[in-house]
Motif scaffolding. Sequence first.
Motif, PDB file in Angstrom:
ATOM      1  N   MET A   1       0.849  -1.170   0.000  1.00 32.08           N
ATOM      2  CA  MET A   1       0.000   0.000   0.000  1.00 32.08           C
ATOM      3  C   MET A   1       0.891   1.229   0.000  1.00 32.08           C
ATOM      4  O   MET A   1       1.752   1.380   0.843  1.00 32.08           O
ATOM      5  CB  MET A   1      -0.916  -0.021   1.233  1.00 32.08           C
ATOM      6  N   ASP A   5      -2.170   5.864  -0.125  1.00 34.11           N
ATOM      7  CA  ASP A   5      -3.282   4.971   0.205  1.00 34.11           C
ATOM      8  C   ASP A   5      -3.571   4.974   1.702  1.00 34.11           C
ATOM      9  O   ASP A   5      -4.713   4.791   2.109  1.00 34.11           O
ATOM     10  CB  ASP A   5      -2.996   3.559  -0.253  1.00 34.11           C
ATOM     11  N   VAL A   6      -2.528   5.153   2.515  1.00 35.27           N
ATOM     12  CA  VAL A   6      -2.706   5.199   3.965  1.00 35.27           C
ATOM     13  C   VAL A   6      -3.577   6.387   4.345  1.00 35.27           C
ATOM     14  O   VAL A   6      -4.449   6.276   5.200  1.00 35.27           O
ATOM     15  CB  VAL A   6      -1.338   5.265   4.689  1.00 35.27           C
ATOM     16  N   TYR A   9      -7.270   5.415   3.784  1.00 29.93           N
ATOM     17  CA  TYR A   9      -7.658   4.076   4.208  1.00 29.93           C
ATOM     18  C   TYR A   9      -9.075   4.065   4.783  1.00 29.93           C
ATOM     19  O   TYR A   9      -9.442   4.867   5.635  1.00 29.93           O
ATOM     20  CB  TYR A   9      -6.685   3.553   5.264  1.00 29.93           C
ATOM     21  N   LYS A  11     -12.105   0.749   5.606  1.00 30.40           N
ATOM     22  CA  LYS A  11     -12.535  -0.634   5.462  1.00 30.40           C
ATOM     23  C   LYS A  11     -13.957  -0.740   6.004  1.00 30.40           C
ATOM     24  O   LYS A  11     -14.223  -0.402   7.157  1.00 30.40           O
ATOM     25  CB  LYS A  11     -11.608  -1.573   6.237  1.00 30.40           C
ATOM     26  N   CYS A  83      -7.985   8.256  13.470  1.00 26.39           N
ATOM     27  CA  CYS A  83      -7.625   8.559  12.078  1.00 26.39           C
ATOM     28  C   CYS A  83      -6.429   9.506  12.034  1.00 26.39           C
ATOM     29  O   CYS A  83      -5.479   9.290  11.265  1.00 26.39           O
ATOM     30  CB  CYS A  83      -8.798   9.191  11.331  1.00 26.39           C
ATOM     31  N   ILE A  88      -4.514   9.057   8.594  1.00 26.07           N
ATOM     32  CA  ILE A  88      -5.622   9.080   7.640  1.00 26.07           C
ATOM     33  C   ILE A  88      -6.113  10.522   7.586  1.00 26.07           C
ATOM     34  O   ILE A  88      -6.798  10.991   8.492  1.00 26.07           O
ATOM     35  CB  ILE A  88      -6.746   8.118   8.064  1.00 26.07           C
ATOM     36  N   PHE A 115      -5.766  -1.388  12.202  1.00 26.18           N
ATOM     37  CA  PHE A 115      -4.997  -0.900  11.059  1.00 26.18           C
ATOM     38  C   PHE A 115      -3.635  -0.396  11.526  1.00 26.18           C
ATOM     39  O   PHE A 115      -3.519   0.412  12.435  1.00 26.18           O
ATOM     40  CB  PHE A 115      -5.763   0.227  10.356  1.00 26.18           C
ATOM     41  N   PRO A 117      -0.567   1.501   9.894  1.00 22.37           N
ATOM     42  CA  PRO A 117      -0.071   2.168   8.696  1.00 22.37           C
ATOM     43  C   PRO A 117       1.410   1.883   8.413  1.00 22.37           C
ATOM     44  O   PRO A 117       1.817   1.892   7.266  1.00 22.37           O
ATOM     45  CB  PRO A 117      -0.314   3.650   8.977  1.00 22.37           C
ATOM     46  N   SER A 120       1.519  -1.400   6.584  1.00 27.92           N
ATOM     47  CA  SER A 120       0.934  -1.226   5.248  1.00 27.92           C
ATOM     48  C   SER A 120       1.898  -0.510   4.317  1.00 27.92           C
ATOM     49  O   SER A 120       1.956  -0.797   3.128  1.00 27.92           O
ATOM     50  CB  SER A 120      -0.363  -0.443   5.340  1.00 27.92           C
TER      51      SER A 120
END
Length: 124
Positions: A1, A5-6, A9, A11, A83, A88, A115, A117, A120
């Motif tokens: 990733m 993209d982080v 993110y 889901k 976040c 994020i 998550f 990061p 990832s």
Amino acid sequence: MAKSDVTEYFKRTSMSWMIAITLAVGYFTCIVFAPEVIPYQHLGPYGTFCRHLVDNYADLMYKGWWAAFAIHVFEAAYSLKVCSNKGITSQSARLLWFVQTFLFGFASLGHLLKFDPKRSSKQE
């Protein structure tokens, strides 16, 4: 990733959790605010139990409903902090986390808390 993209993110929580929580919260809301619409006699022992709660503990159920609401608001606000801590920064992703966590509580917040990061970013 990739790093970008982080920042975006998100889901979605599983459909089974979404359905279960929606039904449970909806039923709880009906018991508290419109107990006359519940067909207790068709629910067997569960209906008898629910009728007992409505008849004898309506005030406690009302306070419990507002407590659950407050917890979901707190979880949603906390998701914004998480976040930020995890990098994020996309406003749309943060809004999605906020709304999903408000609606589905820990079923959503759990995904965000898991998550990582850093891990990832290394999978590029």
